[in-house]
Design a protein around this motif. Structure first.
Motif, short mmCIF file in Angstrom:
data_model
loop_
_atom_site.label_atom_id
_atom_site.label_comp_id
_atom_site.label_asym_id
_atom_site.label_seq_id
_atom_site.Cartn_x
_atom_site.Cartn_y
_atom_site.Cartn_z
N GLY A 101 39.83 76.53 58.37
CA GLY A 101 39.43 76.67 56.97
C GLY A 101 40.22 77.74 56.25
O GLY A 101 40.69 77.55 55.12
N VAL A 127 36.06 78.12 47.97
CA VAL A 127 34.84 78.06 48.80
C VAL A 127 34.58 76.62 49.24
O VAL A 127 34.25 76.36 50.40
N PHE A 128 34.73 75.69 48.31
CA PHE A 128 34.51 74.27 48.63
C PHE A 128 35.53 73.80 49.66
O PHE A 128 35.17 73.12 50.63
N SER A 131 34.69 75.24 53.07
CA SER A 131 33.50 74.60 53.65
C SER A 131 33.83 73.21 54.17
O SER A 131 33.46 72.84 55.29
N TYR A 132 34.54 72.43 53.35
CA TYR A 132 34.86 71.06 53.71
C TYR A 132 35.78 71.01 54.94
O TYR A 132 35.55 70.25 55.88
N ALA A 134 36.20 73.35 57.18
CA ALA A 134 35.52 73.90 58.35
C ALA A 134 34.63 72.85 59.00
O ALA A 134 34.60 72.72 60.23
N VAL A 135 33.89 72.11 58.18
CA VAL A 135 33.03 71.04 58.72
C VAL A 135 33.88 69.96 59.38
O VAL A 135 33.58 69.49 60.48
#
Length: 221
Positions: A101, A127-128, A131-132, A134-135
């Motif tokens: 990320g 941030v988005f 997060s995306y 990383a998932v």
């Protein structure tokens, strides 16, 4: 590093099918909005001229070939075998994507350099993106550890780069939104039901990375 022939056919198909199940809604939406239609779109996929155009497009090569291959090689094939002996497979699945990320913060730096949006917009975008990615990184790390193959994460990465983040707002405003939303929900249900069965190590032969886990091998069985 997940580069082996044992179980390679299953590794190249089952994780990709699992990912496509999750994207069932966006895929149906793509077909409905396609100017070619489903049959013509399938025919186009077997046209050598179409693939010649793709290969000659540097952005296509970057997004569909170079980025998936290099990023999965570095963040999965190279990093996970170093993390698993220290932290165990489960912890490694959630730690490795953090590096993945952070590696995408360069997009925010580019936006700051060219001042294309406000600082707050850049922050929210970063941030988005973190997060995306990383998932998604946790998902491909899970596939890599369960299958012991690199090919699955690479193909799933390429597919997700092509699809992008699901356009949920467009689906809700679509003339056939009931069908599309139903496919979104069905896709999520199918994904959850197939998540462990489709990545069962039984289909892929021995998983070399699991031998590094010592006694912490629950994720590998």
């Amino acid at each position: 590093m997940g580069i082996r022939l044992e179980g390679v056919l299953a590794a190249a198909t089952l994780p990709l099918v699992l990912t496509m199940a999750l994207f069932l809604g966006p895929l149906v939406q793509l077909v409905l909005d396609s100017p070619w239609g489903l049959v013509d779109g399938i025919k186009l996929g077997f046209d050598p001229w179409f693939w010649t155009l793709c290969v000659s497009d540097m952005r296509w090569l970057r997004n569909q070939v170079v980025a998936p291959l290099t990023e999965e090689l570095v963040f999965r094939a190279c990093m996970l075998p170093m993390l698993v002996p220290c932290a165990g497979p489960t912890t490694a699945i959630f730690v490795c994507p953090l590096f993945f990320g952070v590696a995408h913060f360069h997009h925010a730096i580019e936006l700051l350099r060219f001042r294309q949006v406000s600082v707050s917009g850049i922050f929210l975008s970063a941030v988005f993106q973190f997060s995306y990615t990383a998932v998604f990184g946790a998902y491909t790390a899970f596939i890599f550890i369960r299958t012991g193959h690199l090919v699955g994460p690479v193909l799933c990465h390429s597919f997700c780069n092509y699809m992008g983040f699901p356009a949920v707002s467009a689906a809700l405003e679509h003339p056939q939104r009931l069908l599309i939303v139903s496919c979104y929900l069905l896709g999520v249900v199918l994904f959850l039901l197939l998540f462990f069965p489709a990545t069962d190590p039984f289909f892929y032969g021995s998983s070399p990375i699991c031998s590094l886990a010592g006694g912490q091998r629950a994720m590998c069985s």
